[in-house]
Design a protein around this motif. Sequence first.
Motif, PDB file in Angstrom:
ATOM      1  N   GLU B 172       0.813  -1.184   0.068  1.00 27.72           N
ATOM      2  CA  GLU B 172       0.059  -0.066  -0.140  1.00 27.72           C
ATOM      3  C   GLU B 172       0.893   1.149  -0.013  1.00 27.72           C
ATOM      4  O   GLU B 172       0.702   2.233  -0.697  1.00 27.72           O
ATOM      5  CB  GLU B 172      -0.775   0.043   1.363  1.00 27.72           C
ATOM      6  CG  GLU B 172      -1.790   0.903   1.199  1.00 27.72           C
ATOM      7  CD  GLU B 172      -2.981   1.047   2.412  1.00 27.72           C
ATOM      8  OE1 GLU B 172      -2.718   0.289   3.313  1.00 27.72           O
ATOM      9  OE2 GLU B 172      -3.201   2.098   2.706  1.00 27.72           O
ATOM     10  N   TRP B 175       2.518   1.787  -3.548  1.00 26.71           N
ATOM     11  CA  TRP B 175       1.610   2.198  -4.505  1.00 26.71           C
ATOM     12  C   TRP B 175       1.028   3.580  -4.178  1.00 26.71           C
ATOM     13  O   TRP B 175       0.620   4.357  -5.015  1.00 26.71           O
ATOM     14  CB  TRP B 175       0.527   1.146  -4.627  1.00 26.71           C
ATOM     15  CG  TRP B 175       1.108   0.163  -5.515  1.00 26.71           C
ATOM     16  CD1 TRP B 175       1.226  -1.127  -5.329  1.00 26.71           C
ATOM     17  CD2 TRP B 175       1.452   0.198  -7.003  1.00 26.71           C
ATOM     18  NE1 TRP B 175       1.888  -1.794  -6.401  1.00 26.71           N
ATOM     19  CE2 TRP B 175       1.784  -0.934  -7.532  1.00 26.71           C
ATOM     20  CE3 TRP B 175       1.330   1.314  -7.896  1.00 26.71           C
ATOM     21  CZ2 TRP B 175       2.182  -0.920  -8.853  1.00 26.71           C
ATOM     22  CZ3 TRP B 175       1.822   1.243  -9.169  1.00 26.71           C
ATOM     23  CH2 TRP B 175       2.189  -0.091  -9.696  1.00 26.71           C
ATOM     24  N   GLU B 179       1.420   6.300  -7.001  1.00 27.50           N
ATOM     25  CA  GLU B 179      -0.004   6.839  -7.595  1.00 27.50           C
ATOM     26  C   GLU B 179       0.245   8.362  -7.431  1.00 27.50           C
ATOM     27  O   GLU B 179      -0.063   9.177  -8.255  1.00 27.50           O
ATOM     28  CB  GLU B 179      -1.141   6.619  -6.799  1.00 27.50           C
ATOM     29  CG  GLU B 179      -1.908   5.384  -7.086  1.00 27.50           C
ATOM     30  CD  GLU B 179      -2.418   5.352  -8.473  1.00 27.50           C
ATOM     31  OE1 GLU B 179      -3.594   5.949  -8.140  1.00 27.50           O
ATOM     32  OE2 GLU B 179      -1.948   4.907  -9.354  1.00 27.50           O
ATOM     33  N   SER B 195      -4.324  -8.591 -10.388  1.00 33.56           N
ATOM     34  CA  SER B 195      -4.978  -7.703  -9.667  1.00 33.56           C
ATOM     35  C   SER B 195      -4.301  -6.256  -9.726  1.00 33.56           C
ATOM     36  O   SER B 195      -4.864  -5.093  -9.727  1.00 33.56           O
ATOM     37  CB  SER B 195      -5.754  -8.118  -8.413  1.00 33.56           C
ATOM     38  OG  SER B 195      -4.442  -8.222  -7.865  1.00 33.56           O
ATOM     39  N   GLU B 196      -2.998  -6.261  -9.374  1.00 33.67           N
ATOM     40  CA  GLU B 196      -2.303  -5.080  -9.048  1.00 33.67           C
ATOM     41  C   GLU B 196      -2.213  -4.321 -10.557  1.00 33.67           C
ATOM     42  O   GLU B 196      -2.490  -2.890 -10.397  1.00 33.67           O
ATOM     43  CB  GLU B 196      -0.909  -5.338  -8.827  1.00 33.67           C
ATOM     44  CG  GLU B 196       0.039  -4.206  -8.510  1.00 33.67           C
ATOM     45  CD  GLU B 196       1.610  -4.802  -7.900  1.00 33.67           C
ATOM     46  OE1 GLU B 196       1.500  -4.717  -6.874  1.00 33.67           O
ATOM     47  OE2 GLU B 196       2.178  -5.117  -8.722  1.00 33.67           O
ATOM     48  N   GLU B 198      -4.180  -4.577 -12.890  1.00 29.46           N
ATOM     49  CA  GLU B 198      -5.692  -4.024 -13.367  1.00 29.46           C
ATOM     50  C   GLU B 198      -6.017  -2.709 -12.551  1.00 29.46           C
ATOM     51  O   GLU B 198      -6.587  -1.743 -13.117  1.00 29.46           O
ATOM     52  CB  GLU B 198      -6.729  -4.962 -12.806  1.00 29.46           C
ATOM     53  CG  GLU B 198      -6.724  -6.061 -13.759  1.00 29.46           C
ATOM     54  CD  GLU B 198      -7.908  -7.327 -13.428  1.00 29.46           C
ATOM     55  OE1 GLU B 198      -8.510  -7.637 -14.540  1.00 29.46           O
ATOM     56  OE2 GLU B 198      -8.116  -7.284 -12.348  1.00 29.46           O
ATOM     57  N   ASN B 199      -5.631  -2.739 -11.207  1.00 27.49           N
ATOM     58  CA  ASN B 199      -5.831  -1.389 -10.482  1.00 27.49           C
ATOM     59  C   ASN B 199      -4.985  -0.202 -10.791  1.00 27.49           C
ATOM     60  O   ASN B 199      -5.178   0.987 -10.679  1.00 27.49           O
ATOM     61  CB  ASN B 199      -5.420  -1.815  -9.095  1.00 27.49           C
ATOM     62  CG  ASN B 199      -6.501  -2.560  -8.409  1.00 27.49           C
ATOM     63  OD1 ASN B 199      -7.815  -2.371  -8.992  1.00 27.49           O
ATOM     64  ND2 ASN B 199      -6.401  -3.422  -7.542  1.00 27.49           N
ATOM     65  N   TYR B 200      -3.728  -0.568 -11.162  1.00 29.04           N
ATOM     66  CA  TYR B 200      -2.439   0.519 -11.371  1.00 29.04           C
ATOM     67  C   TYR B 200      -2.100   0.565 -12.749  1.00 29.04           C
ATOM     68  O   TYR B 200      -1.074  -0.108 -13.090  1.00 29.04           O
ATOM     69  CB  TYR B 200      -1.284   0.375 -10.520  1.00 29.04           C
ATOM     70  CG  TYR B 200      -1.761   0.505  -9.098  1.00 29.04           C
ATOM     71  CD1 TYR B 200      -2.316   1.550  -8.263  1.00 29.04           C
ATOM     72  CD2 TYR B 200      -1.918  -0.792  -8.236  1.00 29.04           C
ATOM     73  CE1 TYR B 200      -2.706   1.505  -7.223  1.00 29.04           C
ATOM     74  CE2 TYR B 200      -2.069  -0.840  -6.836  1.00 29.04           C
ATOM     75  CZ  TYR B 200      -2.798   0.380  -6.446  1.00 29.04           C
ATOM     76  OH  TYR B 200      -3.112   0.528  -4.955  1.00 29.04           O
TER      77      TYR B 200
END
Lengths: 249, 308
Positions: B172, B175, B179, B195-196, B198-200
Amino acid sequence: MIIAFLKRRWWLTSNRILPTLGFALLLPVVLHLFINFPMRKLELMQDPALNPEHWILPGLLCMIMIISLIPSLFRDLFDLRIHRNTLAPLSIAPLSNQQIIRGFLFTAMIESLVFALVGMLVFWLLMDSQLELIQYAIMIPYILLFAALIGNIIISFSLLTDRSSVFLFLVLTATVIIMFGSELFIDLSLFPRSIGTILRYFPTGQILHGLRQVIFSGEFNIVVTAVPLAITILLTFINGELLKRKMDQ
Amino acid sequence: MEASITLKKVGKLLNERTILAGLSFGIEKGSLVAVIGDSDSEKSMLLRILAGFDMPEYGSVYIHGIDVSSKKKDIRMEIGYMPQECDLEPWLTVRQNIQFIGALYHVDKRTRNKRIDTIGDLLALHDDLDTPVIRLTIGVLKRAMLLRALIHDPTVLILDNPSNSLDPRSKELIWNVLEQLRGSKTIVYVSKSYSEVENYHDRILLLEEGKVVLDGDIQKLVKNAEGLHRFSFEFENPSKALVVRLMAIPNLISSEMMGNNFVCYGTDLKIISEILDISNKTALTNIDIKKFGLPEIVESQKLQDFEE
């Protein structure tokens, strides 16, 4: 750039200051006990007027430099390269491979010089008679040149090998050859003539020869200083290229 | 948009085997690009070339329009690299490691200290900055490596599995910082976690055997598969008549029997009730329904390549 390498070396030393100090003080005492004492009873010098302890002192200081250079350069250019990959961030920093080699070499030389200076002090206290201050001062540039040459040889072994067993074999063999074949403790006149003649061309031996000439006879021989210096510069360049090859760049 | 990184027909050989084959693409300034693919897809080699560790055998890499092979020192100032494995010096503290690298990048002491404090706080490193690296956990080390990569304020960040095998807190924290940097720095990273990715991401590159086989953002990649689901129904001894009826269900995009498994794709969830109606007298042993996402896109791409 050199300042950054020096700071790093200081941090490494200060993070283990007590063992380093203990080692720096113990090493000359050990060498004095195991080399100086027995050598006093042997007539190894051509010049019988020369005090054996005085004759052997530059060799002992060079021995201290060899012993302190090996772990430092092994750690930086072999162990950390093979096991920790710490050379990688340096290899993509904005400095050349030559600069990296010079950085490691210079800081290792400075560290070994500190060891040698502590050794000088210990020998000064332990020896029956002392040299003059100017003779000690003259030794410093010569033993630094010796450290630069030996340091480059150790760097070459560190970069050429990927196995610690091979590195140890090479470095121990080289140490034995330098110890006995470069007039550190044994005068070359004690060897059979043919071997002695060959050994006289060893750059490490030339440095010791040149140093003794200056401090005991007051004669400065440019050849025995310039040749090892030229070889050292060449080896530094070769090591830079070796590092480039090792880092696949 | 201005290109930050440009690859022109970049190829890399290893033992006379082509591991990167004529890669050509550009990466926009300030974008967050995820590189995914199998372990043999040479993702890390691509990152090594971008970071300047390796040089390609052929082709050219440009960073901000400058050929990396021509002005190495200038280019290196622009790149921050974080490897997958820890490469910090074990007997130095985190602060000393970062100070040393910062000094090599000609960052003055005041700026180095300021960045160490500011980014160190964001990465919750303040308690570990003066601890020797050898005593720290992998989560702290990865955060320290990110701080080191940022110490010279590079415009391009290359990250090899930045949050692989990390604790949730470290993930967290990493990222959150990335971000914040998104948009101001070009970030290229490799990840094993779909999943990482897809999110970022702003863009995803799927690498397969040294070639880019898919390129786009998740919306673009699943554009044709919006609302698409994969249905799998496992029957106990399905009859031929049942199979024929299942295959005849309308609105199926694709359907096939795999042993006792009926696998089909479709966007309408009414398909489930239709299948249940048809199969009312045959025992169902398992039902699996998956919404189409990045893993399925990657899998379907592999299947497509295999069939070709």
